[in-house]
Design a protein around this motif. Structure first.
Motif, PDB file in Angstrom:
ATOM      1  N   GLY A 340    -102.755 -57.462  11.589  1.00 24.33           N
ATOM      2  CA  GLY A 340    -104.159 -57.107  11.314  1.00 24.33           C
ATOM      3  C   GLY A 340    -104.453 -55.647  11.548  1.00 24.33           C
ATOM      4  N   ARG A 341    -104.924 -54.993  10.510  1.00 26.31           N
ATOM      5  CA  ARG A 341    -105.215 -53.560  10.547  1.00 26.31           C
ATOM      6  C   ARG A 341    -106.101 -53.162  11.720  1.00 26.31           C
ATOM      7  NH1 ARG A 341    -106.883 -50.524   5.086  1.00 26.31           N
ATOM      8  NH2 ARG A 341    -107.379 -48.505   5.948  1.00 26.31           N
ATOM      9  N   HIS A 342    -107.148 -53.946  11.959  1.00 25.12           N
ATOM     10  CA  HIS A 342    -108.119 -53.540  12.980  1.00 25.12           C
ATOM     11  C   HIS A 342    -107.685 -53.892  14.399  1.00 25.12           C
ATOM     12  CE1 HIS A 342    -110.639 -52.182   9.821  1.00 25.12           C
ATOM     13  NE2 HIS A 342    -110.505 -53.347   9.223  1.00 25.12           N
ATOM     14  N   ARG A 343    -106.694 -54.764  14.498  1.00 29.05           N
ATOM     15  CA  ARG A 343    -106.234 -55.118  15.846  1.00 29.05           C
ATOM     16  C   ARG A 343    -105.461 -53.972  16.487  1.00 29.05           C
ATOM     17  NH1 ARG A 343    -105.270 -61.311  16.404  1.00 29.05           N
ATOM     18  NH2 ARG A 343    -103.857 -60.646  18.037  1.00 29.05           N
ATOM     19  N   LEU A 376    -105.214 -44.940   4.170  1.00 28.61           N
ATOM     20  CA  LEU A 376    -105.095 -46.127   3.319  1.00 28.61           C
ATOM     21  C   LEU A 376    -106.487 -46.631   2.969  1.00 28.61           C
ATOM     22  CD1 LEU A 376    -102.268 -48.223   5.034  1.00 28.61           C
ATOM     23  CD2 LEU A 376    -102.171 -47.137   2.804  1.00 28.61           C
ATOM     24  N   PRO A 377    -106.730 -46.925   1.694  1.00 25.95           N
ATOM     25  CA  PRO A 377    -108.073 -47.403   1.334  1.00 25.95           C
ATOM     26  C   PRO A 377    -108.358 -48.792   1.901  1.00 25.95           C
ATOM     27  CG  PRO A 377    -106.644 -47.217  -0.593  1.00 25.95           C
ATOM     28  CD  PRO A 377    -105.818 -46.854   0.574  1.00 25.95           C
ATOM     29  N   GLU A 378    -109.585 -49.205   1.782  1.00 24.59           N
ATOM     30  CA  GLU A 378    -109.971 -50.554   2.222  1.00 24.59           C
ATOM     31  C   GLU A 378    -110.470 -51.335   1.009  1.00 24.59           C
ATOM     32  OE1 GLU A 378    -110.917 -51.754   5.723  1.00 24.59           O
ATOM     33  OE2 GLU A 378    -111.204 -49.883   6.792  1.00 24.59           O
ATOM     34  N   GLY A 381    -110.485 -50.854  -3.247  1.00 30.45           N
ATOM     35  CA  GLY A 381    -110.432 -49.463  -3.707  1.00 30.45           C
ATOM     36  C   GLY A 381    -109.025 -48.890  -3.705  1.00 30.45           C
ATOM     37  N   TRP A 382    -108.011 -49.744  -3.780  1.00 35.13           N
ATOM     38  CA  TRP A 382    -106.624 -49.258  -3.737  1.00 35.13           C
ATOM     39  C   TRP A 382    -106.199 -48.765  -5.113  1.00 35.13           C
ATOM     40  CZ3 TRP A 382    -102.954 -50.104   0.477  1.00 35.13           C
ATOM     41  CH2 TRP A 382    -103.577 -50.573   1.638  1.00 35.13           C
ATOM     42  N   ARG A 383    -105.339 -47.713  -5.090  1.00 37.97           N
ATOM     43  CA  ARG A 383    -104.804 -47.202  -6.358  1.00 37.97           C
ATOM     44  C   ARG A 383    -103.324 -46.902  -6.166  1.00 37.97           C
ATOM     45  NH1 ARG A 383    -108.721 -42.482  -7.338  1.00 37.97           N
ATOM     46  NH2 ARG A 383    -106.715 -41.452  -7.643  1.00 37.97           N
ATOM     47  N   PRO A 384    -102.478 -47.321  -7.109  1.00 35.76           N
ATOM     48  CA  PRO A 384    -101.040 -47.072  -6.959  1.00 35.76           C
ATOM     49  C   PRO A 384    -100.704 -45.592  -6.776  1.00 35.76           C
ATOM     50  CG  PRO A 384    -101.417 -48.649  -8.688  1.00 35.76           C
ATOM     51  CD  PRO A 384    -102.766 -48.158  -8.275  1.00 35.76           C
ATOM     52  N   ASP A 385    -101.429 -44.686  -7.446  1.00 37.90           N
ATOM     53  CA  ASP A 385    -101.099 -43.264  -7.299  1.00 37.90           C
ATOM     54  C   ASP A 385    -101.374 -42.795  -5.863  1.00 37.90           C
ATOM     55  OD1 ASP A 385    -103.781 -43.723  -7.884  1.00 37.90           O
ATOM     56  OD2 ASP A 385    -104.117 -41.679  -8.551  1.00 37.90           O
ATOM     57  N   LEU A 386    -102.478 -43.292  -5.276  1.00 35.77           N
ATOM     58  CA  LEU A 386    -102.787 -42.906  -3.882  1.00 35.77           C
ATOM     59  C   LEU A 386    -101.783 -43.523  -2.919  1.00 35.77           C
ATOM     60  CD1 LEU A 386    -106.672 -43.165  -3.770  1.00 35.77           C
ATOM     61  CD2 LEU A 386    -105.236 -41.153  -4.086  1.00 35.77           C
ATOM     62  N   THR A 429    -106.980 -54.421  -5.994  1.00 39.41           N
ATOM     63  CA  THR A 429    -106.835 -54.974  -4.638  1.00 39.41           C
ATOM     64  C   THR A 429    -105.534 -54.442  -4.020  1.00 39.41           C
ATOM     65  OG1 THR A 429    -105.586 -56.852  -5.457  1.00 39.41           O
ATOM     66  CG2 THR A 429    -107.975 -57.143  -5.283  1.00 39.41           C
ATOM     67  N   PRO A 430    -105.426 -54.491  -2.670  1.00 41.72           N
ATOM     68  CA  PRO A 430    -104.182 -54.003  -2.058  1.00 41.72           C
ATOM     69  C   PRO A 430    -102.946 -54.757  -2.540  1.00 41.72           C
ATOM     70  CG  PRO A 430    -105.647 -55.007  -0.409  1.00 41.72           C
ATOM     71  CD  PRO A 430    -106.428 -54.874  -1.669  1.00 41.72           C
ATOM     72  N   GLU A 431    -103.089 -56.076  -2.757  1.00 45.74           N
ATOM     73  CA  GLU A 431    -101.921 -56.866  -3.183  1.00 45.74           C
ATOM     74  C   GLU A 431    -101.341 -56.316  -4.486  1.00 45.74           C
ATOM     75  OE1 GLU A 431    -104.880 -58.394  -2.448  1.00 45.74           O
ATOM     76  OE2 GLU A 431    -104.243 -59.023  -0.440  1.00 45.74           O
ATOM     77  N   TRP A 432    -102.266 -56.005  -5.432  1.00 44.60           N
ATOM     78  CA  TRP A 432    -101.788 -55.543  -6.736  1.00 44.60           C
ATOM     79  C   TRP A 432    -101.267 -54.115  -6.673  1.00 44.60           C
ATOM     80  CZ3 TRP A 432    -100.110 -58.716 -10.025  1.00 44.60           C
ATOM     81  CH2 TRP A 432    -100.641 -59.999 -10.053  1.00 44.60           C
ATOM     82  N   ALA A 433    -101.927 -53.286  -5.872  1.00 45.25           N
ATOM     83  CA  ALA A 433    -101.435 -51.903  -5.740  1.00 45.25           C
ATOM     84  C   ALA A 433    -100.023 -51.921  -5.153  1.00 45.25           C
ATOM     85  CB  ALA A 433    -102.374 -51.100  -4.857  1.00 45.25           C
ATOM     86  N   VAL A 434     -99.825 -52.758  -4.122  1.00 42.09           N
ATOM     87  CA  VAL A 434     -98.495 -52.845  -3.499  1.00 42.09           C
ATOM     88  C   VAL A 434     -97.481 -53.386  -4.513  1.00 42.09           C
ATOM     89  CG1 VAL A 434     -97.156 -54.089  -1.758  1.00 42.09           C
ATOM     90  CG2 VAL A 434     -99.332 -53.062  -1.137  1.00 42.09           C
TER      91      VAL A 434
END
Ligand code: SF4
Length: 962
Positions: A340-343, A376-378, A381-386, A429-434
């Motif tokens: 978990g990111r926030h943990r 890292l975006p939240e 708002g994820w983008r493969p280039d970023l 989404t992060p899943e798709w960017a990854v």
């Protein structure tokens, strides 16, 4: 004349005019020239080019003059993806909707179809939707192509198909020698004809290798194996046994991706140097491993286990002059972050959670990780280039770059980031960017050696191979399925649709035929010795494979017997070779690793022999394990069953100086071996919180939370046990809400949905508890009562018959049920299965109720709270939905037996008896299962055996007590 002769003739025809040899890849061209030089001596005035290289060189000036830019194919993919999104927004019912196009596979297919249309010279205006089997598909492609054309025009861009407009005919007398291409499109022919004009010569390959008369002069060797690993190993055995130098060998892989990793690992293990024409995946170097692992870390919800794995394997470094990788691993594992990111921030930053010794290190790690998270975006708002930019930065700062492969991976990631930065990629989404970025990484190759090198075996794909001119060629994976290139229709452009749209659009079946023809003709370049092999079984798909038809053809060609069929081929191939081959004892084999050495040892002329003696001699630990297993299955009890003969464990922790732990005593009664592992050897599985998308609170966290809620509520409504309860549901719900809020702060949930669901479950449990309490007349008076002296020492209990034990522990609750009469209550948040009402001591596994009853009674006397107190009942209470609010009560009227049970258990322990559980169901949730295997089952026979009766006596007597 073979191809080399004809090519030389062409070069020689006009020696003074420049020649350009146009080939699919530079390496093929250079290998051809080398072969010409070997055969005829040096040639000059010849330059090697690919069509792409030639066209770019030809059009560069014109593009710049007209202020146009070139759009690379990888960039076009992202442009098309954006245009697909626009089209889906403009028409939510279009052929490909917004939802279905998130999949990279769908976008890739559309991109490929558009490129094919462009390369066939088809314009959007020429597409008629009614030419398609599904008109809406036709509309879709027509509109998308139109958007793409407009985009190129508006942005002053051109793709490869558009370059024909900017080509100029060659201005000198260069002759263009084009090696027969396979599956070229209309635009490719247009481009070369525009540039070369009448100065173009096409050099054709010869007949297919399997019908080529000269090809039959090659020395032939064929074999098959039971799987791709066995196939590669057999080839290596043969290769090493041959006297010829290794750099006379070219290995052609029919399925490069499937075989290259097997081949690489065998080459590494045997020390055979290899060059790989198509390179290796990036996972074969540290930087590649790290990049893929950190993407997996993001995808899986930032689990600590991924980071510790990376630190352990050395592909992640967190620079600090005081802390080593081991320190970071320990810190992460002990932190309780889990995932978990926030943990990470919440825990590493917290003085309370980190403990004194770890605070400084925790802050340092927090700073590093915060640096990662900040970039890292939240949300969506994820983008493969970023993400690629982030990844490039991560590899540069945190990965030890030891080799040129590592440097290449870093450069390739950064190049991709730059390539995508110029175009609009769109958020997701992060899943798709990854997923997109992982696909990009999987396409990057390291250790690419396009041309053969002296001293090394050259490994190529079937599409690149055959040019080296090496004496020996081994074609790997020549099974029917791989070799036949099955025709896969393109669902977006079916063959009948292609035919209707344009005569220049190639049909898939035609393309496939052309590729096969050129491949088979190209392989006729091979001369010398030819090895053919295939794997007759695919363990992945669990199915048998047949040899390719071409294998049979080559055999016919060699033998001159056209009537031979597959059964003749089967006979020639014989038994498949296996990884550890013992089926070919007649062959004198070379051994190249210890598996082969063993195989040779175990094989003799009569077949195989029992090698157990040799194995046990070579591997004493294995022999010891085997001895353990044999003894465990034997009837007689032994040290391998946990009978130590003398109590090496000692009786510490049970009686005497130390305080008794009831739970440990119960544990011993349930399974002596478990007690021994846990309390004597102190073996603990590593407890690392794991990310579970569907779970917020672990069972123990949930139990603690419910205990906490019930305690707070009863303390409030009884004024700490001083008054009869005044029940109030709103008070309970307020306490529940507060406890849930507190839990959410320290234990982040995987998703709001999961958290909400579990909060509701806890509220329902609290409601069950409330209804139970509402109707009761008893008076709760003590909560979480600590059994001990006022000084905090364990209590000393006197049991009937004078036995004295020291005891410590907590009682969940004590209720007054009559004048000087009490009941102790133990909350259980699981189900009641274990607590059958007919049982009392349950074979010694339920002693707590009896011991705690005596302890509470003595505590009430000693403290003066009630000197006439009698604890007459003990209750296991199940105040949850799962436990249906039920309870099991035990009248405290069997105290005399208690002392006897405890003394028998201690007696058994003092004999050094720590045997497996009587009830095999105990093993179901036991953490030592991997150590025990079926040990508890095997103990069944030993328990009844007369030979063990004396030593098992005390324990068996306890086990019989209900
Ligand atoms: S697996 Fe079974 S026998 Fe082994 S320690 Fe656990 S409960 Fe005992």
């Amino acid at each position: 004349m073979d191809l080399i002769d004809r090519l030389y003739q062409k070069i020689k025809e006009d020696p003074l005019s420049p020649k350009m040899l146009i080939v699919p890849s530079y390496s093929q061209g250079h290998q051809l020239l080398e072969r010409i030089c070997e055969r005829f001596g040096s040639v000059f005035n010849v330059e090697v080019e690919t069509l792409q290289g030639m066209v770019h060189a030809n059009t560069a000036f014109e593009l710049s003059r007209r202020k146009m830019r070139f759009l690379e194919d990888e960039q076009a993919f992202w442009v098309i993806r954006q245009l697909m999104l626009h089209q889906a927004e403009a028409d939510p019912h279009s052929y490909i909707t917004h939802k279905s196009m998130v999949n990279p596979g769908v976008v890739r297919k559309v991109h490929q179809s558009l490129v094919e249309l462009r390369m066939a010279g088809v314009r959007s205006g020429e597409i008629h939707p009614n030419d398609f089997s599904n008109e809406s598909k036709g509309w879709y492609l027509q509109q998308l192509l139109d958007r793409y054309e407009t985009y190129l025009q508006e942005q002053a861009l051109t793709d490869f198909a558009g370059l024909a407009e900017y080509c100029t005919p060659t201005a000198d007398n260069t002759r263009f020698l084009l090696l027969q291409p396979a599956g070229w499109s209309r635009m490719e022919w247009d481009l070369i004809e525009k540039i070369a004009g009448s100065q173009l010569d096409i050099i054709h390959f010869e007949e297919p290798f399997y019908s080529h008369a000269r090809f039959s002069n090659n020395r032939l060797m064929m074999f098959r194996a039971a799987g791709s690993l066995a196939e590669v190993r057999e080839g290596f055995r043969r290769m090493i046994a041959e006297p010829e130098p290794l750099d006379q060998m070219e290995i052609m892989l029919s399925d490069y991706e499937r075989y290259v990793s097997v081949l690489y690992s065998q080459a590494e293990a045997s020390g055979v140097p290899c060059t790989f024409s198509n390179g290796l995946p990036i996972s074969y170097c540290t930087a590649g491993k790290a990049a893929l692992a950190i993407l997996a870390w993001i995808k899986e919800g930032f689990p600590v286990a991924r980071l510790t794995e990376m630190l352990r394997s050395g592909c992640l470094q967190i620079a600090d002059h005081q802390a080593s990788a081991v320190d970071w691993i320990r810190l992460l594992e002990q932190s309780g972050i889990g995932w978990g990111r926030h943990r990470y921030a919440g825990i590493l930053d917290s003085r309370q959670r980190m403990g004194d010794g770890q605070q400084e290190l925790g802050m340092k790690l927090h700073e590093v990780l915060q640096g990662w998270f900040d970039k890292l975006p939240e949300g969506s708002g994820w983008r493969p280039d970023l993400l690629l930019e982030w990844l490039g930065d991560f590899v540069e700062k945190h990965v030890p770059l030891h080799s040129s492969d590592d440097q290449n991976v870093k450069t390739a990631i950064q190049a991709w980031s730059t390539r995508l930065s110029g175009i609009r990629v769109g958020s997701m989404t992060p899943e798709w960017a990854v997923r997109y970025v992982t696909e990009i990484l999987n396409g990057i190759r390291i250790r690419v050696d396009a041309t053969p090198k002296p001293g090394a075996v050259h490994v190529t794909s079937i599409h690149n191979g055959g040019f080296s001119g090496r004496y020996r060629t081994w074609i790997v994976g020549m099974d029917e399925r791989t070799w036949s290139m099955p025709i896969m229709q393109d669902p977006l452009l079916l063959d009948e649709e292609r035919a209707a749209v344009s005569k220049h659009l190639q049909l898939v079946r035609e393309q496939s035929k052309q590729f096969r023809n050129v491949r088979d003709a190209r392989l006729s370049l091979i001369c010398g010795e030819l090895w053919l092999s295939y794997a007759s079984y695919d363990p992945g798909e669990r199915e048998s494979r047949s040899p390719a038809f071409e294998m049979l053809q080559i055999m016919r060609l060699q033998s001159g017997d056209d009537t031979q069929d597959f059964s003749a081929l089967e006979r020639v191939l014989g038994q498949p070779y296996s990884v550890m081959d013992v089926l070919h004892p007649e062959e004198r084999r070379s051994t190249y690793d210890e598996i082969d050495v063993w195989a040779q040892y175990l094989r003799d002329s009569s077949g195989t022999r029992d090698g157990w003696k040799a194995v046990s001699h070579a591997y004493p630990a294995l022999a010891q394990g085997y001895l353990g297993q044999v003894n465990r299955q034997d009837e007689r009890l032994s040290v391998y069953d946990g009978w130590l003969s003398t109590n090496k464990a000692g009786s510490d922790g049970i009686l005497g100086q130390q305080a008794i732990s009831v739970s440990q005593l119960e544990k011993y009664a349930a399974c002596g071996l478990q007690y021994y592992f846990y309390s004597v050897l102190r073996l603990r599985p590593k407890e690392i919180p794991v990310f579970d998308r569907a779970r917020w609170l672990q069972a123990d966290e949930r139990g603690t939370l419910l205990h906490h809620i019930y305690r707070l509520y009863l303390e409030e409504v009884t004024e700490f046990g001083t008054k009869p309860p005044q029940h109030d549901r709103r008070k309970l719900y307020r306490i529940v809400d507060q406890a849930l809020d507190d839990a959410a702060k320290s234990i982040p949930a995987p998703s709001p949905h999961v958290q909400k669901k579990e909060c509701e479950e806890i509220r329902r449990d609290a409601e069950v508890f409330y209804r139970n309490e509402e109707g009761k007349t008893e008076e709760p008076c003590y909560f979480e009562l600590e059994l001990g002296t006022p000084e905090g020492e364990p209590m000393e209990l006197t049991l009937p018959e004078g036995m004295r034990v020291k005891l410590k522990g907590f009682v969940d609750r004590v209720d007054r049920i009559g004048p000087h009469e009490y009941r102790i209550i133990d909350y259980k948040t699981g189900n009641m299965k274990k607590y059958a009402s007919a049982e009392y001591f349950s074979g010694g596994t339920q002693l707590q109720h009896a011991l705690y009853s005596i302890a509470v009674e003595q505590w009430l006397h000693l403290t003066g709270k009630d000197i006439e107190a009698r604890v007459t009942e003990a209750e296991y209470s199940f105040p949850t939905v799962r436990g249906r609010g039920e309870y099991v009560r035990r009248k405290q009227d069997r105290r005399e037996e208690l002392g006897d049970i405890i003394s028998k258990l201690l007696d058994s322990m003092n004999q050094g008896l720590f045997i497996p559980a009587k009830d095999v169901k105990t093993c179901t949730w036991c953490k030592y299962q991997s150590v025990c295997g079926s040990h508890a089952e095997w103990m069944g026979n030993k328990r009844g055996a007369a030979v063990n009766a004396a030593v098992l006596g005390s324990l068996r007597e306890v086990e019989e007590i209900d």
